[in-house]
Design a protein around this motif. Structure first.
Motif, PDB file in Angstrom:
ATOM      1  N   ILE A 187       7.262  -6.751  -6.102  1.00 32.78           N
ATOM      2  CA  ILE A 187       5.885  -6.698  -6.935  1.00 32.78           C
ATOM      3  C   ILE A 187       4.841  -5.670  -6.171  1.00 32.78           C
ATOM      4  CG2 ILE A 187       3.950  -8.010  -7.739  1.00 32.78           C
ATOM      5  CD1 ILE A 187       6.038 -10.421  -8.318  1.00 32.78           C
ATOM      6  N   ASP A 188       4.888  -5.988  -4.887  1.00 34.17           N
ATOM      7  CA  ASP A 188       3.870  -5.427  -3.951  1.00 34.17           C
ATOM      8  C   ASP A 188       4.250  -3.770  -3.956  1.00 34.17           C
ATOM      9  OD1 ASP A 188       2.145  -7.646  -2.758  1.00 34.17           O
ATOM     10  OD2 ASP A 188       4.321  -8.088  -2.688  1.00 34.17           O
ATOM     11  N   MET A 189       5.386  -3.549  -3.868  1.00 32.31           N
ATOM     12  CA  MET A 189       5.765  -2.017  -4.016  1.00 32.31           C
ATOM     13  C   MET A 189       5.306  -1.501  -5.148  1.00 32.31           C
ATOM     14  SD  MET A 189       9.550  -0.386  -3.772  1.00 32.31           S
ATOM     15  CE  MET A 189      10.111  -1.048  -5.026  1.00 32.31           C
ATOM     16  N   VAL A 190       5.532  -1.994  -6.497  1.00 32.46           N
ATOM     17  CA  VAL A 190       5.157  -1.509  -7.612  1.00 32.46           C
ATOM     18  C   VAL A 190       3.445  -1.317  -7.623  1.00 32.46           C
ATOM     19  CG1 VAL A 190       5.335  -1.743 -10.215  1.00 32.46           C
ATOM     20  CG2 VAL A 190       7.290  -2.095  -8.675  1.00 32.46           C
ATOM     21  N   LEU A 191       2.962  -2.408  -7.333  1.00 30.46           N
ATOM     22  CA  LEU A 191       1.319  -2.586  -7.441  1.00 30.46           C
ATOM     23  C   LEU A 191       0.999  -1.339  -6.775  1.00 30.46           C
ATOM     24  CD1 LEU A 191       0.642  -6.266  -7.027  1.00 30.46           C
ATOM     25  CD2 LEU A 191       0.503  -4.980  -8.753  1.00 30.46           C
ATOM     26  N   HIS A 192       1.421  -1.003  -5.568  1.00 31.23           N
ATOM     27  CA  HIS A 192       1.056   0.165  -4.862  1.00 31.23           C
ATOM     28  C   HIS A 192       1.225   1.547  -5.459  1.00 31.23           C
ATOM     29  CE1 HIS A 192      -0.651  -1.238  -0.909  1.00 31.23           C
ATOM     30  NE2 HIS A 192       0.197  -2.300  -1.079  1.00 31.23           N
ATOM     31  N   ALA A 193       2.554   1.424  -6.141  1.00 32.59           N
ATOM     32  CA  ALA A 193       2.661   2.833  -7.053  1.00 32.59           C
ATOM     33  C   ALA A 193       1.777   2.795  -8.160  1.00 32.59           C
ATOM     34  CB  ALA A 193       4.166   2.789  -7.521  1.00 32.59           C
ATOM     35  N   ARG A 216      -0.431  -7.355  -1.396  1.00 30.12           N
ATOM     36  CA  ARG A 216       0.148  -7.101   0.065  1.00 30.12           C
ATOM     37  C   ARG A 216       0.467  -5.818   0.432  1.00 30.12           C
ATOM     38  NH1 ARG A 216       4.726 -11.461   0.574  1.00 30.12           N
ATOM     39  NH2 ARG A 216       5.400 -10.235  -1.292  1.00 30.12           N
ATOM     40  N   ASN A 217      -0.037  -5.375   1.845  1.00 31.06           N
ATOM     41  CA  ASN A 217       0.443  -4.032   2.278  1.00 31.06           C
ATOM     42  C   ASN A 217       1.862  -4.136   2.538  1.00 31.06           C
ATOM     43  OD1 ASN A 217      -2.425  -2.897   1.926  1.00 31.06           O
ATOM     44  ND2 ASN A 217      -2.844  -4.039   3.894  1.00 31.06           N
ATOM     45  N   GLY A 218       2.407  -2.853   2.563  1.00 34.48           N
ATOM     46  CA  GLY A 218       3.653  -2.628   2.732  1.00 34.48           C
ATOM     47  C   GLY A 218       4.216  -3.221   4.476  1.00 34.48           C
ATOM     48  N   SER A 219       2.910  -2.875   5.299  1.00 35.40           N
ATOM     49  CA  SER A 219       3.284  -3.243   6.725  1.00 35.40           C
ATOM     50  C   SER A 219       3.101  -4.643   6.783  1.00 35.40           C
ATOM     51  CB  SER A 219       1.913  -2.459   7.552  1.00 35.40           C
ATOM     52  OG  SER A 219       0.782  -3.057   6.859  1.00 35.40           O
ATOM     53  N   GLU A 220       2.899  -5.634   6.040  1.00 39.08           N
ATOM     54  CA  GLU A 220       2.962  -6.990   6.033  1.00 39.08           C
ATOM     55  C   GLU A 220       4.466  -7.368   6.601  1.00 39.08           C
ATOM     56  OE1 GLU A 220       0.384  -9.681   4.291  1.00 39.08           O
ATOM     57  OE2 GLU A 220      -0.845  -8.085   3.206  1.00 39.08           O
ATOM     58  N   GLY A 221       4.421  -8.378   7.205  1.00 36.82           N
ATOM     59  CA  GLY A 221       5.794  -9.062   7.548  1.00 36.82           C
ATOM     60  C   GLY A 221       6.410  -9.560   6.380  1.00 36.82           C
ATOM     61  N   GLN A 222       7.870  -9.890   6.633  1.00 38.52           N
ATOM     62  CA  GLN A 222       8.700 -10.738   5.647  1.00 38.52           C
ATOM     63  C   GLN A 222       8.474 -12.014   5.716  1.00 38.52           C
ATOM     64  OE1 GLN A 222      12.543  -8.979   5.111  1.00 38.52           O
ATOM     65  NE2 GLN A 222      11.864  -6.856   5.664  1.00 38.52           N
ATOM     66  N   ARG A 223       8.569 -12.584   7.070  1.00 38.35           N
ATOM     67  CA  ARG A 223       8.862 -13.972   7.231  1.00 38.35           C
ATOM     68  C   ARG A 223       7.250 -14.629   7.227  1.00 38.35           C
ATOM     69  NH1 ARG A 223      13.337 -15.088  11.561  1.00 38.35           N
ATOM     70  NH2 ARG A 223      13.343 -16.988  10.235  1.00 38.35           N
ATOM     71  N   LEU A 224       7.554 -16.071   7.283  1.00 38.98           N
ATOM     72  CA  LEU A 224       6.129 -16.738   7.640  1.00 38.98           C
ATOM     73  C   LEU A 224       6.083 -16.782   9.046  1.00 38.98           C
ATOM     74  CD1 LEU A 224       7.075 -20.095   5.826  1.00 38.98           C
ATOM     75  CD2 LEU A 224       5.424 -18.460   4.893  1.00 38.98           C
ATOM     76  N   LYS A 225       4.756 -16.591   9.331  1.00 42.39           N
ATOM     77  CA  LYS A 225       4.102 -16.636  10.944  1.00 42.39           C
ATOM     78  C   LYS A 225       4.803 -17.918  11.467  1.00 42.39           C
ATOM     79  CE  LYS A 225      -0.265 -14.677   9.756  1.00 42.39           C
ATOM     80  NZ  LYS A 225      -1.673 -14.978   9.950  1.00 42.39           N
ATOM     81  N   THR A 226       4.987 -17.387  12.949  1.00 40.92           N
ATOM     82  CA  THR A 226       5.460 -18.613  13.677  1.00 40.92           C
ATOM     83  C   THR A 226       5.004 -19.759  13.529  1.00 40.92           C
ATOM     84  OG1 THR A 226       6.088 -16.891  15.343  1.00 40.92           O
ATOM     85  CG2 THR A 226       6.292 -18.929  16.216  1.00 40.92           C
TER      86      THR A 226
END
Length: 349
Positions: A187-193, A216-226
């Motif tokens: 979803i985020d990838m398409v939103l940036h496009a 979300r920016n592409g540079s954000e991490g995939q997993r939850l924070k520690t």
């Protein structure tokens, strides 16, 4: 818009990081669905494109293909109809996105790689979603590119495909390649496009349609924070765990971890016991075994290679502690997984 024009492509070749042009997904978009693909990875992209067409002056177009032109079952066993065989594509589309599942590399073939190279030479943007990056990488189609992949597959990808620059971002646009980690990252990838081609106002409209609270920016991490994953808030304990996760191949000693966070070994052990009810060594071993388990299931690396990639000095030691945790050996795990997916196929060692 079909493919990249020469000015855009030249710009991609010269720039170090993608700008708004680099976020484009040229239409028409052809999806290649691999058997047992992950549905959420596909439909996060498709649904975002569908909703975007409510608001955009020019429409995104797409079609679904498979390797043989027949319906494809996703990882839940749900059949999805396609328009044609990927090999029968006569005209280069603007974008090709391959959607992967558990074992994308099993579908490699010289004919497929030849087709993909030809499409790339014609200006088609090539991409992989979820795990399909592994298939592209086997064919050398991601050499020299910045790439992301689903976090479960990241360790095996990093070990095998060192010609690519692996990140753990949500998505990556790098010149004439695009990769997406899967899940809702599509979803985020398409939103940036959408934003790159039609402006932020339309991207926000589409995001709100999905009750997507932010783009979300592409540079954000995939997993939850520690902090969220372990429900802990002690800064030095969090830093210790992050160091462990970053150093699985060459594990740090408890003394080295303690020194890195400005504690004594005794103080660090006390923190782990108090907050996680295990010693630092036990916690570290769990992290390494869980990573190894993911690599056994999601890669074709040998058991010996997996053992060394996860910080075990011998295969025998690795197999013993793996069996203690999971009840079966690494090879038995792999055989079970292969038998589940391909009843007549033999598992690699």
């Amino acid at each position: 818009m079909i493919g990249y024009n020469k000015a855009q492509y030249s710009r991609f070749q010269s720039q170090g990081t993608p700008d708004s042009v680099g976020y484009m997904l040229p239409s028409p978009i052809t999806f290649l669905l691999l058997p047992e693909f992950t549905s959420i990875a596909l439909f996060s992209v498709v649904e975002a494109l569908r909703v975007a067409n409510r608001y955009t002056p020019t429409q995104f177009e797409w079609n679904l293909t498979s390797l043989d032109g027949k319906p494809v079952s996703d990882c839940n066993g749900i059949e999805v109809c396609v328009k044609q065989s990927f090999a029968d594509l006569a005209q280069p589309p603007g974008t090709v996105l391959i959607v992967g599942g558990t074992t994308p590399e099993r579908y490699r073939s010289p004919e497929l790689f030849s087709k993909l190279r030809w499409l790339s030479s014609q200006g088609t943007l090539l991409g992989g979603i979820d795990t399909a990056q592994q298939l592209l990488a086997v064919g050398g189609l991601l050499d020299g590119y910045r790439v992301t992949v689903h976090w479960e597959n990241a360790s095996a990808f990093r070990e095998r495909f060192r010609q690519s620059e692996l990140t753990l971002n949500l998505f990556e646009f790098d010149r004439n390649r695009v990769t997406c980690a899967g899940g809702t990252a599509g979803i985020d990838m398409v939103l940036h496009a959408i934003e790159a081609e039609h402006g932020r106002d339309i991207a926000i409209r589409v995001a709100e349609h999905f009750m997507h609270e932010r783009i979300r920016n592409g540079s954000e991490g995939q997993r939850l924070k520690t902090t969220d994953r372990w429900d802990i808030h002690h800064v030095k304990l969090i830093k210790s765990i992050e160091l462990m996760e970053a150093e699985l191949e060459e594990p740090l000693s408890t003394a080295e971890l303690a020194s890195a966070v400005c504690l004594s070994s005794r103080q660090l052990s006390r923190l782990f016991k108090e907050h996680l009810q295990v010693s630092p060594g036990q916690f570290y071993l769990e992290l390494r075994l869980n990573r190894a388990h993911q690599m056994v299931i999601h890669s074709e690396m040998s058991v010996n290679s997996i053992a060394f990639a996860c910080g075990f000095q011998s295969q025998s030691h690795f197999s013993r502690v793996y069996r203690e945790k999971f009840g079966v050996s690494p090879r038995q795990t792999r055989r079970r997984e292969v038998k589940r997916q391909f009843p007549t196929m033999q598992a690699p060692n």
